[in-house]
Scaffold this active site. Structure first.
Site, short mmCIF file in Angstrom:
data_model
loop_
_atom_site.label_atom_id
_atom_site.label_comp_id
_atom_site.label_asym_id
_atom_site.label_seq_id
_atom_site.Cartn_x
_atom_site.Cartn_y
_atom_site.Cartn_z
N SER A 125 56.23 37.76 29.90
CA SER A 125 57.41 37.49 30.72
C SER A 125 56.97 35.84 31.06
CB SER A 125 57.84 38.03 31.85
OG SER A 125 57.08 38.16 32.78
N ASN A 126 55.83 35.42 31.40
CA ASN A 126 55.40 34.22 31.84
C ASN A 126 55.41 33.37 30.74
OD1 ASN A 126 54.78 33.64 34.70
ND2 ASN A 126 53.64 35.57 34.58
N ARG A 185 30.81 38.63 25.38
CA ARG A 185 32.00 37.84 25.77
C ARG A 185 31.87 36.35 25.26
NH1 ARG A 185 32.95 37.89 31.11
NH2 ARG A 185 31.29 39.04 31.94
N ARG A 217 41.13 39.37 30.41
CA ARG A 217 39.97 39.49 30.19
C ARG A 217 39.22 38.18 30.98
NH1 ARG A 217 37.90 41.30 25.37
NH2 ARG A 217 36.10 39.83 25.57
N ILE A 218 38.07 38.43 31.38
CA ILE A 218 37.20 37.60 32.20
C ILE A 218 36.73 36.40 31.07
CG2 ILE A 218 35.12 37.10 33.52
CD1 ILE A 218 35.60 39.99 34.52
N ASN A 259 45.54 29.52 35.39
CA ASN A 259 45.73 30.83 35.39
C ASN A 259 46.97 31.02 36.52
OD1 ASN A 259 45.58 33.71 35.00
ND2 ASN A 259 44.18 33.80 36.85
N HIS A 304 48.25 34.24 38.94
CA HIS A 304 47.85 35.13 39.64
C HIS A 304 48.91 35.86 40.45
CE1 HIS A 304 45.02 38.34 41.04
NE2 HIS A 304 45.55 38.02 42.29
N GLU A 331 56.78 33.49 40.02
CA GLU A 331 55.87 33.27 38.81
C GLU A 331 56.45 32.43 38.01
OE1 GLU A 331 53.09 36.40 37.34
OE2 GLU A 331 53.49 37.43 38.99
C1 GAR Z 1 51.72 38.59 35.74
O1 GAR Z 1 52.39 39.18 36.85
C2 GAR Z 1 50.61 37.90 36.06
O2 GAR Z 1 50.45 36.94 37.37
C3 GAR Z 1 49.74 38.77 36.06
O3 GAR Z 1 49.93 39.68 34.98
C4 GAR Z 1 51.12 39.68 34.85
C5 GAR Z 1 51.72 39.44 33.34
O4 GAR Z 1 52.90 39.38 33.05
N1 GAR Z 1 48.05 38.21 35.74
C6 GAR Z 1 47.05 38.83 36.54
O5 GAR Z 1 47.23 39.92 37.13
C7 GAR Z 1 45.93 38.12 35.89
N2 GAR Z 1 44.81 38.59 36.96
P1 GAR Z 1 53.71 38.83 31.84
O6 GAR Z 1 52.94 39.18 30.80
O7 GAR Z 1 55.13 39.55 31.91
O8 GAR Z 1 53.50 37.10 32.00
#
Ligand code: GAR
Length: 215
Positions: free
Chosen positions: A15-16, A68, A94-95, A110, A112, A177
């Site tokens: 979605s982002n 990695r 992934r890290i 990133n 978060h 976000e």
């Molecule tokens: C989002 O909430 C993002 O902030 C989070 O995963 C989701 C992805 O949603 N990221 C983390 O937790 C990174 N540590 P999306 O695939 O719908 O964008």
């Protein structure tokens, strides 16, 4: 204005990614997505990208357990092949290693779903609820060598309501976000971000990149 070439790394629903695509298409973001990479073969993100004619590939991490750096070298190769300038992690689970960081110094962002440095890591909306915080939110930051620790560019704050569930809080955070990630990318595209130690300043001065929202 020059369009910054993005490489978006994803693992899931995207979605982002979709919000970035929409903001570009609606002219709010001077960027172009040169490539989407997923570490998961069936990530819905890949479909979203292809629907908009954006190159999208699955780079499998199978066989790279404990290697990695070698996996990241594959990512670097793909990103460079597509002339990517800025790498955006968007739900990439992934890290990343110094191999990727060195190839894109101060050019990896990133998103978060918490107000860092509180609640780094995974399942952070639930962790925020369980902890009993009254506000949570989201953070866009530069990526450094540790998890969720890099210099913070923008944060948005949302209230935690008494009747919140993990889902309702996550949805409230996600809405923010979708706004702040594009805003941070646009600041980068305009060459406005300046990092000094842990602090990120927006040139022109005076800008406040904290966003307070109402329920
Ligand atoms: C989002 O909430 C993002 O902030 C989070 O995963 C989701 C992805 O949603 N990221 C983390 O937790 C990174 N540590 P999306 O695939 O719908 O964008």
């Amino acid at each position: 204005m020059k369009k910054v070439k993005l490489g978006v790394l994803v693992s899931g629903r995207g979605s982002n990614l979709q919000a970035i695509i929409d903001n570009i298409e609606e002219g709010r973001l001077s960027a172009e997505i040169a490539l989407v990479i997923s570490d998961q073969p069936d990530a819905f993100s890949l479909e979203r990208a292809r629907k908009h004619n954006i190159p999208a590939v699955h780079v499998s991490a199978k066989g790279y357990k404990g290697r990695r750096e070698e996996y990241d070298a594959l990512l670097v190769k793909e990103l460079q092949k597509h002339d990517v300038e800025l790498v955006c992690l968007a739900g990439f689970m992934r890290i990343i290693t110094p191999v990727l960081l060195k190839a894109f110094p101060q050019r990896i962002l990133n998103i978060h779903p918490a107000l860092l440095p509180s609640f780094p890591g995974l399942h952070v909306q639930m962790a925020a609820l369980k902890h009993g915080v009254k506000f949570s939110g989201c953070t866009v930051h530069f990526v450094d060598e540790n998890m969720d620790t890099g210099p913070i560019i923008i944060q948005a704050v949302v209230p935690v309501l008494d009747n919140d569930t993990e889902d309702s809080l996550s949805a409230r955070i996600l809405e923010q976000e979708h706004k702040i990630y594009s805003r941070a990318i646009q600041l980068y595209a305009e060459g406005k971000l300046r990092i000094e130690g842990r602090r990120v300043f927006t040139s022109g001065g005076g800008d406040q990149n904290g966003v307070l929202t109402n329920p």
